[in-house]
Scaffold this motif. Structure first.
Motif, mmCIF file in Angstrom:
data_model
loop_
_atom_site.group_PDB
_atom_site.id
_atom_site.type_symbol
_atom_site.label_atom_id
_atom_site.label_comp_id
_atom_site.label_asym_id
_atom_site.label_seq_id
_atom_site.Cartn_x
_atom_site.Cartn_y
_atom_site.Cartn_z
ATOM 1 N N THR A 179 0.834 -1.198 0.000
ATOM 2 C CA THR A 179 0.000 0.000 0.000
ATOM 3 C C THR A 179 0.869 1.249 0.000
ATOM 4 O OG1 THR A 179 -1.668 -1.180 1.305
ATOM 5 C CG2 THR A 179 -1.860 1.213 1.191
ATOM 6 N N THR A 180 0.522 2.213 -0.870
ATOM 7 C CA THR A 180 1.099 3.548 -0.838
ATOM 8 C C THR A 180 -0.036 4.521 -0.539
ATOM 9 O OG1 THR A 180 0.754 3.961 -3.200
ATOM 10 C CG2 THR A 180 2.807 2.876 -2.566
ATOM 11 N N ASP A 181 0.228 5.822 -0.675
ATOM 12 C CA ASP A 181 -0.810 6.814 -0.394
ATOM 13 C C ASP A 181 -2.021 6.630 -1.302
ATOM 14 O OD1 ASP A 181 0.681 7.962 1.582
ATOM 15 O OD2 ASP A 181 1.584 9.490 0.283
ATOM 16 N N ASN A 182 -1.788 6.223 -2.558
ATOM 17 C CA ASN A 182 -2.869 6.209 -3.537
ATOM 18 C C ASN A 182 -3.169 4.841 -4.143
ATOM 19 O OD1 ASN A 182 -3.166 9.131 -3.464
ATOM 20 N ND2 ASN A 182 -1.244 9.231 -4.624
ATOM 21 N N PHE A 183 -2.282 3.865 -3.930
ATOM 22 C CA PHE A 183 -2.419 2.616 -4.671
ATOM 23 C C PHE A 183 -2.280 1.402 -3.761
ATOM 24 C CE2 PHE A 183 -0.353 5.756 -7.512
ATOM 25 C CZ PHE A 183 -1.392 5.917 -8.414
ATOM 26 N N ILE A 184 -2.901 0.286 -4.210
ATOM 27 C CA ILE A 184 -2.841 -0.995 -3.516
ATOM 28 C C ILE A 184 -2.551 -2.087 -4.541
ATOM 29 C CG2 ILE A 184 -4.162 -2.739 -2.251
ATOM 30 C CD1 ILE A 184 -5.720 -0.499 -0.946
ATOM 31 N N SER A 185 -1.734 -3.057 -4.157
ATOM 32 C CA SER A 185 -1.477 -4.219 -5.007
ATOM 33 C C SER A 185 -1.369 -5.445 -4.110
ATOM 34 C CB SER A 185 -0.188 -4.027 -5.807
ATOM 35 O OG SER A 185 0.068 -5.143 -6.649
ATOM 36 N N LYS A 186 -1.886 -6.596 -4.574
ATOM 37 C CA LYS A 186 -1.877 -7.819 -3.770
ATOM 38 C C LYS A 186 -1.154 -8.947 -4.484
ATOM 39 C CE LYS A 186 -6.098 -7.149 -1.021
ATOM 40 N NZ LYS A 186 -7.411 -7.734 -0.653
ATOM 41 N N SER A 187 -0.584 -9.832 -3.673
ATOM 42 C CA SER A 187 0.036 -11.051 -4.169
ATOM 43 C C SER A 187 -0.304 -12.172 -3.195
ATOM 44 C CB SER A 187 1.545 -10.871 -4.279
ATOM 45 O OG SER A 187 2.150 -12.013 -4.864
ATOM 46 N N TYR A 188 -0.281 -13.425 -3.682
ATOM 47 C CA TYR A 188 -0.716 -14.560 -2.868
ATOM 48 C C TYR A 188 0.305 -15.684 -2.912
ATOM 49 C CZ TYR A 188 -5.284 -12.327 -2.777
ATOM 50 O OH TYR A 188 -6.304 -11.439 -2.583
ATOM 51 N N LEU A 189 0.511 -16.323 -1.764
ATOM 52 C CA LEU A 189 1.242 -17.575 -1.665
ATOM 53 C C LEU A 189 0.250 -18.638 -1.229
ATOM 54 C CD1 LEU A 189 4.434 -16.367 0.274
ATOM 55 C CD2 LEU A 189 4.058 -16.407 -2.199
ATOM 56 N N SER A 190 0.153 -19.726 -1.981
ATOM 57 C CA SER A 190 -0.806 -20.782 -1.653
ATOM 58 C C SER A 190 -0.065 -22.082 -1.387
ATOM 59 C CB SER A 190 -1.814 -20.973 -2.790
ATOM 60 O OG SER A 190 -1.172 -21.459 -3.959
ATOM 61 N N PHE A 191 -0.698 -22.932 -0.573
ATOM 62 C CA PHE A 191 -0.095 -24.205 -0.170
ATOM 63 C C PHE A 191 -1.139 -25.304 -0.323
ATOM 64 C CE2 PHE A 191 1.678 -20.647 2.121
ATOM 65 C CZ PHE A 191 3.057 -20.826 1.989
ATOM 66 N N TYR A 192 -0.801 -26.346 -1.090
ATOM 67 C CA TYR A 192 -1.719 -27.469 -1.235
ATOM 68 C C TYR A 192 -0.914 -28.712 -1.602
ATOM 69 C CZ TYR A 192 -1.497 -26.847 -6.330
ATOM 70 O OH TYR A 192 -1.066 -26.723 -7.642
ATOM 71 N N SER A 193 -1.545 -29.861 -1.548
ATOM 72 C CA SER A 193 -0.841 -31.136 -1.635
ATOM 73 C C SER A 193 -0.011 -31.282 -2.909
ATOM 74 C CB SER A 193 -1.840 -32.296 -1.532
ATOM 75 O OG SER A 193 -2.531 -32.252 -0.303
ATOM 76 N N GLU A 194 -0.548 -30.821 -4.052
ATOM 77 C CA GLU A 194 0.146 -31.011 -5.319
ATOM 78 C C GLU A 194 1.001 -29.808 -5.700
ATOM 79 O OE1 GLU A 194 -3.262 -31.539 -5.085
ATOM 80 O OE2 GLU A 194 -2.948 -33.666 -4.708
ATOM 81 N N GLY A 195 1.105 -28.825 -4.812
ATOM 82 C CA GLY A 195 1.902 -27.649 -5.121
ATOM 83 C C GLY A 195 3.387 -27.970 -5.199
ATOM 84 N N THR A 196 4.132 -27.173 -5.969
ATOM 85 C CA THR A 196 5.575 -27.366 -6.116
ATOM 86 C C THR A 196 6.270 -26.009 -6.000
ATOM 87 O OG1 THR A 196 5.716 -27.021 -8.521
ATOM 88 C CG2 THR A 196 5.093 -29.232 -7.749
ATOM 89 N N THR A 197 7.590 -26.049 -5.880
ATOM 90 C CA THR A 197 8.359 -24.810 -5.862
ATOM 91 C C THR A 197 8.649 -24.311 -7.273
ATOM 92 O OG1 THR A 197 10.427 -26.074 -5.732
ATOM 93 C CG2 THR A 197 9.437 -25.350 -3.655
ATOM 94 N N GLU A 198 8.310 -25.128 -8.279
ATOM 95 C CA GLU A 198 8.468 -24.732 -9.683
ATOM 96 C C GLU A 198 7.133 -24.199 -10.206
ATOM 97 O OE1 GLU A 198 11.499 -24.908 -10.817
ATOM 98 O OE2 GLU A 198 12.197 -25.950 -9.012
#
Length: 304
Positions: A179-198
């Motif tokens: 968050t800045t004075d005028n703007f917002i941006s989001k990012s997500y990290l998800s975790f599940y059984s078939e997830g990978t680091t690639e």
């Protein structure tokens, strides 16, 4: 109300990945195929009387589409602009996808940014993958065989309680908000059984905005690919380092330029599994923040 003005309604030409301006479909007798999205640019002075009429609303009338709808012939790696053909919310998780990525994105004009949902990792800021009545949404083909989506009447949510997929104990996520004075941006990290680091199906790309404008941007990066949603294994016995990039960007003619600016990073860990611990490291100062012990971190971005 301007007869000699520029076009402001377009459809996407899938084969050429280009926009096609629509003519007066009400006067010509033509129509748009159900399930096809379209892009609308609204001029401030809609009735050409010299003042601004914003904001305006788009409305529909007549009989609701009563059958299924399809969007197809999307070549590998290319995008299609679909549209919810019903007067009810639909669930992206229930839409039939053939050779199409499990991610969809909706343009949020109010914030001049995208809302995204990943069907595999069940994460993102497009609430539970719900697509509003008549909302346009983007899909991408991922196979040498052309991609197709099919929207059925059974994909509608109805007027009662909308039940999603049963909760999965081996699943979780965390959202990061810059968050800045005028703007917002989001990012997500998800975790599940078939997830990978690639790179895998649980990841969703970070898309460029429709409108080039100053903004703050947060993303994770895997193999040079900027991601809005980055997925990982639910169970992992080693430490994983996740590169996160935060930028303050402004426009210089036709180019984005990064600049210094204060940003506050916050996080929501309500959906994070108890066994996962996260430490935020500032690569400039070396400061470390344990996310379960703090609620925010403020820093200054650097030009690059």
């Amino acid at each position: 109300d301007v007869t000699d003005g520029a076009a402001n309604v377009w459809t996407l030409n899938v084969s050429g990945q280009s926009w096609t301006a629509l003519t007066d479909i009400s006067g010509s007798g033509a129509s748009q195929t159900a399930g096809t999205g379209f892009l609308v640019y609204v001029f401030a002075d809609t009735d050409w009387d010299g003042d601004s009429d914003l904001p305006v609303s788009l409305s529909v009338s007549g009989s609701e589409n009563s059958s299924s709808a399809s969007l197809g012939s999307i070549a590998n790696g290319e995008y299609g602009l679909a549209g919810n053909p019903y007067a009810s919310t639909i669930d992206f998780d229930n839409i039939t996808l053939s050779n199409v990525a499990v991610t969809t994105s909706v343009w949020d004009d109010a914030n001049s940014d995208w809302k995204t949902w990943n069907k595999t990792s069940q994460s993102g800021d497009l609430s539970n993958g719900l697509i509003a009545p008549y909302q346009g949404f983007w899909v991408q083909a991922i196979s040498s065989t052309t991609g197709t989506i099919t929207i059925e009447t059974g994909d509608k949510s109805g007027t009662g309680t909308f039940y999603k997929i049963a909760d999965d104990d081996n699943r979780g996520s965390i959202s990061l908000k810059a968050t800045t004075d005028n703007f917002i941006s989001k990012s997500y990290l998800s975790f599940y059984s078939e997830g990978t680091t690639e790179l895998d199906d649980g990841d969703s790309k970070k898309l460029l905005p429709f409108q080039a404008s100053s903004r703050v941007v947060i993303m994770s990066v895997v193999d040079g690919q900027p991601l809005k949603i980055n997925s990982f294994p639910y169970e992992n016995i080693v430490t994983v380092t996740v590169p996160i990039d935060v930028m303050n960007i402004t426009l210089s003619e036709s180019n984005y330029v990064t600049e210094a600016g204060e940003v506050t990073l916050t996080w929501n860990m309500d959906q994070l599994p108890d066994h996962i611990g996260l430490i935020l490291t500032d690569n400039i100062t070396g400061a470390e923040t344990y996310l379960d012990q703090e609620s925010e971190y403020t820093f200054t971005t650097e030009p690059k």
